[in-house]
Design a protein around this motif. Structure first.
Motif, short mmCIF file in Angstrom:
data_model
loop_
_atom_site.label_atom_id
_atom_site.label_comp_id
_atom_site.label_asym_id
_atom_site.label_seq_id
_atom_site.Cartn_x
_atom_site.Cartn_y
_atom_site.Cartn_z
N GLY A 178 38.61 50.89 49.73
CA GLY A 178 38.80 50.60 51.14
C GLY A 178 38.42 51.76 52.03
N PHE B 198 38.30 43.67 41.11
CA PHE B 198 37.14 43.70 42.00
C PHE B 198 35.95 43.00 41.33
CE2 PHE B 198 39.77 47.28 43.11
CZ PHE B 198 39.75 47.29 44.49
N ASP C 12 30.14 43.23 42.95
CA ASP C 12 29.69 43.91 44.16
C ASP C 12 30.75 44.83 44.78
OD1 ASP C 12 31.47 42.13 45.34
OD2 ASP C 12 29.97 41.17 46.61
N GLY C 13 31.90 44.97 44.12
CA GLY C 13 32.96 45.84 44.61
C GLY C 13 33.94 45.18 45.56
N SER C 14 33.75 43.92 45.86
CA SER C 14 34.67 43.23 46.76
C SER C 14 35.99 42.92 46.05
CB SER C 14 34.05 41.95 47.32
OG SER C 14 33.72 41.06 46.28
N LEU C 15 37.07 43.01 46.80
CA LEU C 15 38.41 42.78 46.26
C LEU C 15 38.61 41.30 45.94
CD1 LEU C 15 41.29 43.85 45.63
CD2 LEU C 15 41.84 43.39 48.05
N ILE C 16 39.14 41.03 44.76
CA ILE C 16 39.47 39.66 44.37
C ILE C 16 40.95 39.40 44.60
CG2 ILE C 16 39.61 38.04 42.44
CD1 ILE C 16 37.14 39.48 41.26
N SER D 31 35.89 39.14 37.10
CA SER D 31 35.87 40.45 37.75
C SER D 31 35.05 41.41 36.90
CB SER D 31 37.30 40.98 37.94
OG SER D 31 37.93 41.18 36.69
N GLU E 36 34.15 51.44 45.48
CA GLU E 36 32.87 52.13 45.31
C GLU E 36 33.04 53.20 44.26
OE1 GLU E 36 31.11 53.39 49.02
OE2 GLU E 36 32.09 51.73 50.07
N ARG F 140 36.76 47.39 49.63
CA ARG F 140 35.74 47.42 48.59
C ARG F 140 35.98 48.62 47.68
NH1 ARG F 140 31.97 43.88 49.50
NH2 ARG F 140 30.42 44.80 48.15
N ALA G 39 39.64 42.91 52.80
CA ALA G 39 38.21 43.19 52.90
C ALA G 39 37.84 44.51 52.21
CB ALA G 39 37.78 43.24 54.36
#
Length: 113
Positions: free
Chosen positions: A4, A61, A64-68, A91, A112, A110, A108
Protein backbone atom coordinates in the motif's frame (compact mmCIF):
# COMPACT_ATOMS: atom_id res chain seq x y z
CA UNK A 1 8.73 -4.80 -0.11
CA UNK A 2 6.05 -2.14 -0.33
CA UNK A 3 2.49 -2.70 0.88
CA UNK A 4 0.00 0.00 0.00
CA UNK A 5 2.91 2.35 -0.71
CA UNK A 6 4.51 1.77 2.72
CA UNK A 7 7.90 0.04 3.10
CA UNK A 8 7.90 -3.26 5.02
CA UNK A 9 10.90 -5.25 6.22
CA UNK A 10 10.01 -8.92 5.80
CA UNK A 11 11.48 -12.39 5.64
CA UNK A 12 10.98 -13.97 2.21
CA UNK A 13 9.68 -17.52 1.85
CA UNK A 14 10.42 -18.30 -1.79
CA UNK A 15 11.35 -21.99 -1.66
CA UNK A 16 9.07 -24.92 -0.86
CA UNK A 17 10.94 -25.59 2.40
CA UNK A 18 10.73 -21.98 3.58
CA UNK A 19 7.05 -21.75 2.60
CA UNK A 20 6.33 -24.98 4.48
CA UNK A 21 8.09 -23.75 7.64
CA UNK A 22 6.64 -20.23 7.52
CA UNK A 23 6.45 -18.71 10.98
CA UNK A 24 6.07 -21.99 12.88
CA UNK A 25 7.60 -21.88 16.37
CA UNK A 26 8.35 -18.13 16.07
CA UNK A 27 7.52 -16.19 19.24
CA UNK A 28 8.77 -12.74 18.19
CA UNK A 29 9.30 -11.23 14.74
CA UNK A 30 11.88 -8.85 16.26
CA UNK A 31 12.61 -6.10 13.67
CA UNK A 32 10.57 -7.75 10.90
CA UNK A 33 7.14 -6.54 9.86
CA UNK A 34 6.18 -10.01 8.62
CA UNK A 35 6.90 -12.74 6.08
CA UNK A 36 6.04 -12.69 2.39
CA UNK A 37 5.37 -15.95 0.56
CA UNK A 38 6.34 -15.93 -3.11
CA UNK A 39 4.83 -18.81 -5.05
CA UNK A 40 6.10 -20.16 -8.37
CA UNK A 41 2.66 -19.87 -9.91
CA UNK A 42 -0.79 -18.50 -9.32
CA UNK A 43 -3.11 -21.00 -7.59
CA UNK A 44 -5.60 -21.36 -4.74
CA UNK A 45 -3.08 -21.35 -1.86
CA UNK A 46 -4.17 -22.08 1.71
CA UNK A 47 -2.38 -21.72 5.04
CA UNK A 48 -2.77 -23.32 8.44
CA UNK A 49 -1.46 -22.40 11.87
CA UNK A 50 -0.17 -25.74 13.14
CA UNK A 51 2.73 -25.10 15.55
CA UNK A 52 2.38 -21.35 15.02
CA UNK A 53 2.60 -19.62 18.36
CA UNK A 54 1.42 -16.08 17.57
CA UNK A 55 -1.86 -14.92 16.00
CA UNK A 56 -1.39 -13.53 12.51
CA UNK A 57 -3.12 -11.58 9.80
CA UNK A 58 -2.58 -12.78 6.25
CA UNK A 59 -3.13 -10.84 3.04
CA UNK A 60 -3.34 -12.58 -0.31
CA UNK A 61 -2.31 -10.79 -3.50
CA UNK A 62 -2.85 -11.53 -7.19
CA UNK A 63 -0.14 -11.89 -9.83
CA UNK A 64 -0.28 -8.13 -10.50
CA UNK A 65 0.11 -7.30 -6.79
CA UNK A 66 -3.50 -6.29 -6.21
CA UNK A 67 -5.01 -7.20 -2.85
CA UNK A 68 -7.45 -10.10 -2.85
CA UNK A 69 -8.34 -10.43 0.83
CA UNK A 70 -7.10 -10.13 4.41
CA UNK A 71 -7.85 -12.86 6.96
CA UNK A 72 -7.10 -13.35 10.66
CA UNK A 73 -5.50 -16.66 11.65
CA UNK A 74 -5.37 -18.05 15.19
CA UNK A 75 -2.70 -20.42 16.55
CA UNK A 76 -3.56 -24.10 16.35
CA UNK A 77 -0.78 -25.66 18.41
CA UNK A 78 -0.16 -29.36 17.98
CA UNK A 79 -3.73 -30.40 17.19
CA UNK A 80 -4.05 -33.01 14.52
CA UNK A 81 -6.64 -31.03 12.53
CA UNK A 82 -6.15 -27.30 12.13
CA UNK A 83 -8.39 -25.03 10.05
CA UNK A 84 -7.02 -23.69 6.78
CA UNK A 85 -7.17 -20.08 5.62
CA UNK A 86 -7.21 -18.98 2.02
CA UNK A 87 -8.89 -16.71 -0.49
CA UNK A 88 -11.78 -17.74 -2.68
CA UNK A 89 -9.68 -17.08 -5.78
CA UNK A 90 -6.17 -17.74 -7.03
CA UNK A 91 -3.25 -15.78 -5.60
CA UNK A 92 0.49 -15.50 -6.27
CA UNK A 93 1.68 -13.91 -3.02
CA UNK A 94 0.75 -13.99 0.66
CA UNK A 95 1.90 -11.70 3.45
CA UNK A 96 1.77 -12.79 7.09
CA UNK A 97 2.00 -10.10 9.75
CA UNK A 98 1.27 -9.79 13.48
CA UNK A 99 -2.40 -9.70 14.40
CA UNK A 100 -3.87 -6.28 13.59
CA UNK A 101 -1.04 -5.13 11.33
CA UNK A 102 -3.14 -5.60 8.19
CA UNK A 103 -6.52 -4.67 9.69
CA UNK A 104 -6.63 -1.20 8.13
CA UNK A 105 -5.11 -2.15 4.77
CA UNK A 106 -6.86 -0.23 1.99
CA UNK A 107 -8.73 -2.56 -0.41
CA UNK A 108 -6.86 -0.82 -3.24
CA UNK A 109 -3.45 -1.60 -1.67
CA UNK A 110 -0.84 -3.24 -3.84
CA UNK A 111 2.12 -5.45 -3.02
CA UNK A 112 5.39 -4.50 -4.71
CA UNK A 113 8.45 -6.73 -4.43
Amino acid sequence: ISVGGEPWLVAVAETPDLRSQGLMFVTDLEDLDGMVFVFDRTARWAFWMKNTLIPLDIAFFAEDGSLITVLTMVPCGEQERCPTYGPEEDSRYALEAPLGALADLDPAARLEL
